[in-house]
Write a protein that holds these residues in place. Structure first.
Motif, PDB file in Angstrom:
ATOM      1  N   LEU A  91      19.019  -2.796  39.758  1.00  0.00           N
ATOM      2  CA  LEU A  91      19.340  -4.075  39.147  1.00  0.00           C
ATOM      3  C   LEU A  91      20.367  -3.841  38.050  1.00  0.00           C
ATOM      4  O   LEU A  91      20.158  -3.022  37.148  1.00  0.00           O
ATOM      5  N   CYS A  92      21.501  -4.546  38.143  1.00  0.00           N
ATOM      6  CA  CYS A  92      22.599  -4.404  37.182  1.00  0.00           C
ATOM      7  C   CYS A  92      22.715  -5.706  36.390  1.00  0.00           C
ATOM      8  O   CYS A  92      22.816  -6.780  36.973  1.00  0.00           O
ATOM      9  N   LEU A  93      22.713  -5.605  35.058  1.00  0.00           N
ATOM     10  CA  LEU A  93      22.714  -6.777  34.179  1.00  0.00           C
ATOM     11  C   LEU A  93      23.790  -6.639  33.115  1.00  0.00           C
ATOM     12  O   LEU A  93      24.042  -5.550  32.607  1.00  0.00           O
ATOM     13  N   TRP A  94      24.428  -7.762  32.752  1.00  0.00           N
ATOM     14  CA  TRP A  94      25.259  -7.780  31.547  1.00  0.00           C
ATOM     15  C   TRP A  94      25.322  -9.204  31.013  1.00  0.00           C
ATOM     16  O   TRP A  94      25.360 -10.166  31.754  1.00  0.00           O
ATOM     17  N   ASN A  95      25.274  -9.328  29.661  1.00  0.00           N
ATOM     18  CA  ASN A  95      25.168 -10.643  29.039  1.00  0.00           C
ATOM     19  C   ASN A  95      26.411 -10.996  28.229  1.00  0.00           C
ATOM     20  O   ASN A  95      27.383 -10.229  28.174  1.00  0.00           O
ATOM     21  N   GLN A  96      26.372 -12.168  27.599  1.00  0.00           N
ATOM     22  CA  GLN A  96      27.527 -12.664  26.855  1.00  0.00           C
ATOM     23  C   GLN A  96      27.828 -11.838  25.614  1.00  0.00           C
ATOM     24  O   GLN A  96      28.921 -11.939  25.048  1.00  0.00           O
ATOM     25  N   GLU A  97      26.879 -11.040  25.181  1.00  0.00           N
ATOM     26  CA  GLU A  97      27.093 -10.171  24.030  1.00  0.00           C
ATOM     27  C   GLU A  97      27.698  -8.830  24.437  1.00  0.00           C
ATOM     28  O   GLU A  97      27.780  -7.912  23.614  1.00  0.00           O
ATOM     29  N   ASP A  98      28.115  -8.722  25.697  1.00  0.00           N
ATOM     30  CA  ASP A  98      28.705  -7.492  26.238  1.00  0.00           C
ATOM     31  C   ASP A  98      27.714  -6.325  26.248  1.00  0.00           C
ATOM     32  O   ASP A  98      28.107  -5.163  26.136  1.00  0.00           O
ATOM     33  N   LEU A  99      26.439  -6.655  26.375  1.00  0.00           N
ATOM     34  CA  LEU A  99      25.423  -5.621  26.543  1.00  0.00           C
ATOM     35  C   LEU A  99      25.116  -5.481  28.021  1.00  0.00           C
ATOM     36  O   LEU A  99      25.051  -6.483  28.755  1.00  0.00           O
ATOM     37  N   LEU A 145      29.078  -2.688  26.586  1.00  0.00           N
ATOM     38  CA  LEU A 145      30.257  -2.571  27.446  1.00  0.00           C
ATOM     39  C   LEU A 145      31.516  -2.280  26.636  1.00  0.00           C
ATOM     40  O   LEU A 145      32.471  -1.702  27.148  1.00  0.00           O
ATOM     41  N   ARG A 146      31.524  -2.683  25.373  1.00  0.00           N
ATOM     42  CA  ARG A 146      32.724  -2.482  24.564  1.00  0.00           C
ATOM     43  C   ARG A 146      33.015  -1.012  24.327  1.00  0.00           C
ATOM     44  O   ARG A 146      34.128  -0.636  23.953  1.00  0.00           O
ATOM     45  N   SER A 147      32.006  -0.158  24.538  1.00  0.00           N
ATOM     46  CA  SER A 147      32.239   1.276  24.378  1.00  0.00           C
ATOM     47  C   SER A 147      33.195   1.819  25.435  1.00  0.00           C
ATOM     48  O   SER A 147      33.804   2.876  25.252  1.00  0.00           O
ATOM     49  N   SER A 148      33.343   1.082  26.559  1.00  0.00           N
ATOM     50  CA  SER A 148      34.271   1.514  27.608  1.00  0.00           C
ATOM     51  C   SER A 148      35.631   0.841  27.501  1.00  0.00           C
ATOM     52  O   SER A 148      36.537   1.154  28.267  1.00  0.00           O
ATOM     53  N   HIS A 149      35.790  -0.105  26.529  1.00  0.00           N
ATOM     54  CA  HIS A 149      37.081  -0.758  26.336  1.00  0.00           C
ATOM     55  C   HIS A 149      37.994   0.192  25.562  1.00  0.00           C
ATOM     56  O   HIS A 149      37.753   0.458  24.376  1.00  0.00           O
ATOM     57  N   LEU A 150      39.027   0.675  26.194  1.00  0.00           N
ATOM     58  CA  LEU A 150      39.954   1.585  25.527  1.00  0.00           C
ATOM     59  C   LEU A 150      40.983   0.831  24.694  1.00  0.00           C
ATOM     60  O   LEU A 150      41.754   1.449  23.966  1.00  0.00           O
ATOM     61  N   VAL A 151      41.000  -0.504  24.825  1.00  0.00           N
ATOM     62  CA  VAL A 151      41.892  -1.347  24.037  1.00  0.00           C
ATOM     63  C   VAL A 151      41.036  -2.179  23.092  1.00  0.00           C
ATOM     64  O   VAL A 151      40.073  -2.819  23.524  1.00  0.00           O
ATOM     65  N   PRO A 152      41.326  -2.202  21.782  1.00  0.00           N
ATOM     66  CA  PRO A 152      40.494  -2.962  20.841  1.00  0.00           C
ATOM     67  C   PRO A 152      40.692  -4.469  20.978  1.00  0.00           C
ATOM     68  O   PRO A 152      41.677  -4.932  21.551  1.00  0.00           O
ATOM     69  N   ASN A 153      39.746  -5.225  20.426  1.00  0.00           N
ATOM     70  CA  ASN A 153      39.807  -6.691  20.394  1.00  0.00           C
ATOM     71  C   ASN A 153      39.979  -7.279  21.796  1.00  0.00           C
ATOM     72  O   ASN A 153      40.890  -8.041  22.075  1.00  0.00           O
ATOM     73  N   THR A 154      39.091  -6.898  22.671  1.00  0.00           N
ATOM     74  CA  THR A 154      39.125  -7.402  24.045  1.00  0.00           C
ATOM     75  C   THR A 154      37.773  -7.985  24.413  1.00  0.00           C
ATOM     76  O   THR A 154      36.769  -7.726  23.773  1.00  0.00           O
ATOM     77  N   ARG A 155      37.778  -8.747  25.485  1.00  0.00           N
ATOM     78  CA  ARG A 155      36.593  -9.492  25.912  1.00  0.00           C
ATOM     79  C   ARG A 155      36.308  -9.171  27.382  1.00  0.00           C
ATOM     80  O   ARG A 155      37.206  -9.196  28.217  1.00  0.00           O
ATOM     81  N   THR A 156      35.051  -8.872  27.696  1.00  0.00           N
ATOM     82  CA  THR A 156      34.681  -8.525  29.062  1.00  0.00           C
ATOM     83  C   THR A 156      34.752  -9.756  29.967  1.00  0.00           C
ATOM     84  O   THR A 156      34.257 -10.829  29.624  1.00  0.00           O
ATOM     85  N   CYS A 157      35.385  -9.585  31.118  1.00  0.00           N
ATOM     86  CA  CYS A 157      35.509 -10.667  32.100  1.00  0.00           C
ATOM     87  C   CYS A 157      34.566 -10.488  33.283  1.00  0.00           C
ATOM     88  O   CYS A 157      33.998 -11.459  33.776  1.00  0.00           O
ATOM     89  N   ASN A 158      34.418  -9.263  33.745  1.00  0.00           N
ATOM     90  CA  ASN A 158      33.519  -9.007  34.866  1.00  0.00           C
ATOM     91  C   ASN A 158      33.179  -7.529  34.923  1.00  0.00           C
ATOM     92  O   ASN A 158      33.914  -6.694  34.368  1.00  0.00           O
ATOM     93  N   VAL A 159      32.083  -7.231  35.609  1.00  0.00           N
ATOM     94  CA  VAL A 159      31.568  -5.864  35.691  1.00  0.00           C
ATOM     95  C   VAL A 159      31.108  -5.608  37.113  1.00  0.00           C
ATOM     96  O   VAL A 159      30.531  -6.495  37.761  1.00  0.00           O
ATOM     97  N   PHE A 160      31.373  -4.401  37.605  1.00  0.00           N
ATOM     98  CA  PHE A 160      30.838  -4.005  38.901  1.00  0.00           C
ATOM     99  C   PHE A 160      30.272  -2.598  38.777  1.00  0.00           C
ATOM    100  O   PHE A 160      30.977  -1.672  38.389  1.00  0.00           O
TER     101      PHE A 160
END
Length: 514
Positions: free
Chosen positions: A115-123, A144-159
């Motif tokens: 089961l894969c989960l992610w919420n609006q808080e990027d957890l 999820l932000r720990s994998s963002h190599l660019v600062p000040n970004t917002r997660t759109c989707n995860v696989f």
């Protein structure tokens, strides 16, 4: 003196060895020619295993584990037992798995037994669902932000792909990013490729980030995250905004971009899926099949399959087996399986809302993938009458139903028509309908279920337009009813080769183990 040496005079072992080179259908035909060949077939586990694999639309996978040596006779019995168990899923074990409170309303997917989960808080969180002792599992809770190599970004989707220990995270620049523009006409998108277990850069990736900025179709789309579908299968990553495909193991950029005439929109009027490692199918008001064998150029249109619906922008969704593009080699190395379903002989489902309807009814097109590998390449435009009837089954329900697909099996979680629903109220009682489209399903049911071979006619809109389809199948409808009173349109359902999973009113996963 003349000696007549023919096939029937050979030893049974030689007959069996020679027959083993034939397709499974021909092995069955030979076994019905005479008593000698019938006895040869009945005494050979190898020949029966070939027929069982072919009849269930499976491919053999050899294990790399020297300690995992299972005899052909044992594999044959396991295959037959497992196929039969699906017709008695009402009697199988039933368990409940709780979802952590902070993820109860998160986006979710189930793949590879996790089961894969992610919420609006990027957890994000991943954990296994009732794994077997021999299966590789992942259990992790992280930002999820720990994998963002660019600062000040917002997660759109995860696989998340447990089979490859891979998580792909699509994210975009936000207001706080120095390159963000007030009109959002040139926002930058990125896809990071990290490992599921510890979050490092994936060792097989060509680079840590796939780049999307500046690609065609991205201007004036805004920063809305709905419809931005992300999919990873094998060595391919696909992202829908316009539709871009990468070979993530060899390049961080892509020339494999769908032509603008396809007009992929970030909404629910279209969908896409992989068919094997070299083909892509796009569903909108028709089905377009593309070759992605050469990743250095734009996908090449192979054929266009017309649907019996003329309206444009019909909301639709493709449902496929989540392992449909994984190679046998990957499954052999990671899952240690003995067989896997054949991409050329699987089932996909297309669900949509028919046009010009005043009710919330739904159409489900169940399609054999065989048609997408066996067609006349000279004819790019294939009319419904030339492909639809024998390769499709169509069902219409009064209310939207949910679909799960695994190999040649399809599960519908549909509203129970025996339970009265008040006007303008969503159904509260659901039942499961399992359909098996493999050629041997009728033989393996052992008197259970209903065999459907005759054609059926379904009205697809209120004008009276109808279609007749005849893809054969065996179906079993559950006796158990599932109560669902949540205000969401319908419950979610997932299925794999070993279990059925659905989300109940209490945001718990109810699991039926097969």
């Amino acid at each position: 003196m003349k000696h007549n040496a023919d096939f029937l005079s050979l030893a049974a072992e030689l007959q069996s060895y020679i027959l083993s080179f034939l397709p499974w259908q021909d092995v069955l035909r030979c076994s019905s020619v005479c008593k000698v060949l019938h006895l040869t077939y009945m005494s050979s586990s190898e020949l029966q295993y070939i027929v069982e694999l072919g009849g269930q639309r499976l491919l053999p996978v050899s294990s790399t584990d020297p300690d995992n040596v299972t005899s052909i006779a044992k594999r044959l019995q396991l295959l037959r037992d497992k196929a039969h168990a699906w017709f008695e899923f009402d009697k199988c074990s039933f368990r409940t798995i709780s979802i952590p409170e902070r993820f109860r309303h998160a986006r979710r997917s189930i793949t590879g037994g996790h089961l894969c989960l992610w919420n609006q808080e990027d957890l994000a969180k991943i954990f296994p669902i009732l794994p077997k002792p021999s299966e590789q599992t992942f259990e992790r809770d992280w930002s999820l932000r720990s994998s963002h190599l660019v600062p000040n970004t917002r997660t759109c989707n995860v696989f998340m792909d447990p089979a490859q220990n891979l998580i792909a995270t699509a994210y975009a620049t936000t207001h706080d990013h120095p390159d963000w523009q007030s009109q959002s006409d040139n926002e930058n998108f990125y896809i990071s490729l990290t490992t599921l277990d510890v979050g490092d850069i994936h060792p097989q990736a060509a680079g840590p980030v796939l780049f999307l900025s500046g690609l065609p179709g991205y201007e004036n789309r805004g920063l809305a995250t709905f419809g931005l579908k992300l999919m990873v299968l094998g060595s391919h990553v696909a992202f829908r905004r316009s539709l871009v495909i990468w070979d993530w193991q060899h390049s961080t950029t892509s020339n494999c971009i769908l032509d603008e005439t396809v007009d992929m929109r970030p909404d629910d009027s279209n969908d896409f899926c992989f068919l094997g490692s070299d083909r892509l199918l796009i569903a909108r008001h028709d089905l377009k099949l593309y070759s992605i064998e050469d990743m250095s150029q734009a996908p090449q249109l192979l054929a266009r399959f017309l649907l019996p619906l003329s309206a444009f922008n019909i909301p639709c969704c493709l449902h496929t087996d989540d392992s449909i593009a994984r190679s046998s080699a990957q499954q052999m190395q990671i899952q240690q399986t003995m067989q896997t379903s054949d991409p050329k002989h699987r089932i996909i489902c297309l669900s949509m809302t028919p046009p010009s309807t005043t009710t919330s009814s739904s159409l489900v097109f169940i399609i054999s993938t065989n048609i997408f590998f066996n067609f006349d390449s000279v004819e790019e435009l294939i009319m419904w009458k030339n492909w639809g009837s024998s390769n499709v089954r169509v069902f219409r329900h009064r209310y939207p139903c949910n679909v799960g697909v695994s190999g040649n099996r399809v599960l519908l979680l549909f509203p129970d028509s025996e339970v009265v629903t008040l006007p303008n109220r969503l159904p509260t009682e659901y039942r499961l309908r399992m359909m098996d489209f493999s050629p041997l399903a009728a033989e393996r049911r052992q008197g259970l279920g209903r065999v459907v071979k005759e054609s059926s006619t379904v009205y697809i809109d209120e004008s009276g337009q109808s279609v007749m389809t005849s893809l054969p199948y065996v179906e079993v409808v559950s006796d158990k009813r599932f109560r669902y009173q949540n205000r969401l349109p319908r419950p979610e359902i997932w299925v794999d080769s070993d279990r059925i999973i659905w989300l109940n009113d209490d945001r718990q996963l109810e699991v039926i183990e097969i």
